[in-house]
Write an enzyme that holds these catalytic residues in place. Sequence first.
Site, PDB file in Angstrom:
ATOM      1  N   THR B 157      39.147  49.792 -36.269  1.00 16.47           N
ATOM      2  CA  THR B 157      39.073  50.318 -34.894  1.00 16.47           C
ATOM      3  C   THR B 157      40.499  50.714 -34.481  1.00 16.47           C
ATOM      4  OG1 THR B 157      39.134  48.048 -34.053  1.00 16.47           O
ATOM      5  CG2 THR B 157      36.988  49.100 -34.183  1.00 16.47           C
ATOM      6  N   LYS B 183      39.573  43.822 -41.017  1.00 20.26           N
ATOM      7  CA  LYS B 183      40.051  44.671 -39.916  1.00 20.26           C
ATOM      8  C   LYS B 183      40.423  43.756 -38.758  1.00 20.26           C
ATOM      9  CE  LYS B 183      38.361  45.866 -36.529  1.00 20.26           C
ATOM     10  NZ  LYS B 183      37.863  45.769 -35.112  1.00 20.26           N
ATOM     11  N   THR B 194      36.543  42.369 -32.523  1.00 16.97           N
ATOM     12  CA  THR B 194      37.682  42.602 -33.365  1.00 16.97           C
ATOM     13  C   THR B 194      37.674  42.186 -34.820  1.00 16.97           C
ATOM     14  OG1 THR B 194      39.846  41.745 -33.620  1.00 16.97           O
ATOM     15  CG2 THR B 194      38.528  40.678 -32.042  1.00 16.97           C
ATOM     16  N   GLU B 281      48.731  44.423 -32.229  1.00 16.48           N
ATOM     17  CA  GLU B 281      49.021  45.509 -31.294  1.00 16.48           C
ATOM     18  C   GLU B 281      50.465  45.484 -30.820  1.00 16.48           C
ATOM     19  OE1 GLU B 281      44.473  45.947 -29.727  1.00 16.48           O
ATOM     20  OE2 GLU B 281      45.890  44.769 -28.567  1.00 16.48           O
ATOM     21  N   ASN B 404      47.101  48.308 -24.240  1.00 20.37           N
ATOM     22  CA  ASN B 404      46.039  47.611 -23.523  1.00 20.37           C
ATOM     23  C   ASN B 404      45.906  47.958 -22.047  1.00 20.37           C
ATOM     24  OD1 ASN B 404      44.740  45.878 -25.533  1.00 20.37           O
ATOM     25  ND2 ASN B 404      46.831  45.150 -25.823  1.00 20.37           N
TER      26      ASN B 404
END
Lengths: 409, 409
Positions: B157, B183, B194, B281, B404
């Site tokens: 993703t 992932k 997630t 992230e 985010n």
Amino acid sequence: MTAVSPFAPKRFPTLPPIDGVRLGGASAGVKYQGRPDLFMAELDPGTVVAGALTRSLTRSAPVDWCAQVLKKGTARAILVNAGNANAFTGKAGMEGVRVMVDAAAEAVGCTRKEVLVASTGVIGVKLPGDRISKAVPKLRAGLTSDGWPQAARAIMTTDTFPKGASATCAIGGVPVTIAGFAKGSGMIAPDMATMLSFVFTDASIPKDILQKITRKAVDRSFNCMTVDGDTSTSDTLLVAATGKAGNKLPKKASDKALKGFREALQQVMTDLAIQVAKDGEGASKFITIDVTGAASEKAARRIGLCIANSPLVKTAIAGEDANWGRIVMAVGKAGERADRDRLTVAVGGTVIAEKGEGVPDYDEAPVAAHLKGRDIQIDVDIGIGRGKARVWTCDLTHGYIDINADYRT
Amino acid sequence: MTAVSPFAPKRFPTLPPIDGVRLGGASAGVKYQGRPDLFMAELDPGTVVAGALTRSLTRSAPVDWCAQVLKKGTARAILVNAGNANAFTGKAGMEGVRVMVDAAAEAVGCTRKEVLVASTGVIGVKLPGDRISKAVPKLRAGLTSDGWPQAARAIMTTDTFPKGASATCAIGGVPVTIAGFAKGSGMIAPDMATMLSFVFTDASIPKDILQKITRKAVDRSFNCMTVDGDTSTSDTLLVAATGKAGNKLPKKASDKALKGFREALQQVMTDLAIQVAKDGEGASKFITIDVTGAASEKAARRIGLCIANSPLVKTAIAGEDANWGRIVMAVGKAGERADRDRLTVAVGGTVIAEKGEGVPDYDEAPVAAHLKGRDIQIDVDIGIGRGKARVWTCDLTHGYIDINADYRT
């Protein structure tokens, strides 16, 4: 320099004098220059004191000291410095405490066991106790019953505004006043050992009862507030009651005559907690989370804090995004009883998810308008019980990274 | 678009074929266009399967389904889509699962109870199951034993690179191969449900033993890794063993003959977990935290995760600041046994705090040089027991806020 919080009030509130309390601030130059960094309060004989201390297992020497004094529960002086937390300073930690306690005891003319101290600021740096002890006699000589603004400013570290609150009530028909202030810009501010709050009242209350009422008020105020979920080594709340109001001594915490006092103390502490959240590092939005329908009050509070601490919820709010999936996620990770298919989530009063799925075609316009504002309301109904809690936090923005990643540079 | 992680490998590793496993990816257009978003694996009859699922109380319908299939513990097919998590979608959730299961069962010619499914992506949007079922027959027809890169890419993703790992070992002298992929770009990626990981082996292992070994390997790999402390509604790890290697069937998880297998499975899962943390992230630094001297392994892991999840520690590392006071703070809030005066903290191998205080005049140069690098090592010795754990995370940067807070805009 950090920008002042958008929630900073225009001016520090006018706080009433509390009979039996004189207070003020002075510049001792512990770390900061050209601003007050030392707060002192002198309390009349007969003052009882209650409090709440950090649960951190690496708590500071001043917190260790306060825990001892609170057992006895009477106090004549409070001495607090900003700029140095006197935390994780080895044997020098208790030595620093001793210097502060000695200075205050000598100035006031009381025993060492009647002095409470707190330190807030950098962790791991030896406290320059001599600078503090040198400043105490003059500070003590200048204490007044209206020294609130100086006192509130003297304990600030990364705070962008001083935080004060007051309330009045009656115990058995006798008027009673409560006033206090707090510092904190996160459960932990950068390098800082963080939340401190000092509340004073002229009420006459035995220490065990004051402790019980204080504990409950903490659970519904400071313990319902979070900025980043980190826990300070120095969190200290003290409530001192001088007994000067002359009310009849209550016999137990649940005494009906204390209803007004319980509510007023709760109001002052809630007000201060909200101000701390509003001064959270980098805060651009203030978030109120109401959790209802949980298995218990404790469960509701834990779920609320789990939502409030979620970096994904906080960044979504910063981005003005009604990302309710992240709220559902946070409920799921709280570990408290919940049922996916009974959850209801509302933002700004508009229900956007219920019965296990998003509300099809909900009106996005009022939600989007609400999220553009500064005060954000999230309601979550767990749908399984009667437990409820209200929790406060702020959003997570680039400002938080700026303050905390670039602190020393 | 998000920048590719600085830790992305030059190329996806070459993974060996696993006898009894054919796999591949296809574009079903669930949400993403012009990239594979559907992964399928076909498993030979006799394959047993173990796994670990999210503990979230708001877990998705596909996770509910997998929990059922794992009880029986045999599988013939795995079907996974990216772009839609099929989480918090009410009754439509299980309907979406049914469409996926039916399509795979029909294509492979097995019972529905032999099909495992997972979905990752946006929460709260109805799964377009028809697009998936339409794509399955052609996808199944094209499955090969070397379809790893397509499969690993199809489940991504917000990941910035596909993550694969393999290892070989022997069970009772018979060579065995393990290969898998994962992932995840945070325990939760934005709006995303997630972490998924699929591991395959030709080993012959009864399902209860495979489950035990898998559980332990998870505890020391994926459960020792965090990006933001948020818990997915969809976390799914599956380990499928085809039994084609022909090794002698082990009798228990602690069987000596399984030593190499346990280590190899641990190695593959640890490798994948580290890759997930490295693709966290906004990650600019990869952080390894070794906790020793804790009361137990569990205590050590919890302390390590508490340090790893602290926004103040993560931002300090992002700022290349050896702010050990924040590490001490995080140890204190973990709630596990600790003694302030026995703690030792080292960064990059240099001890900077011990015996309750900072090391006076420690050499800052090697610490500063270490913090400028990409791979950061933090060692914390609690000094009270023999429990130890290693935990991985990444730093907290402006990139995390960008991804985010600005996700939908």
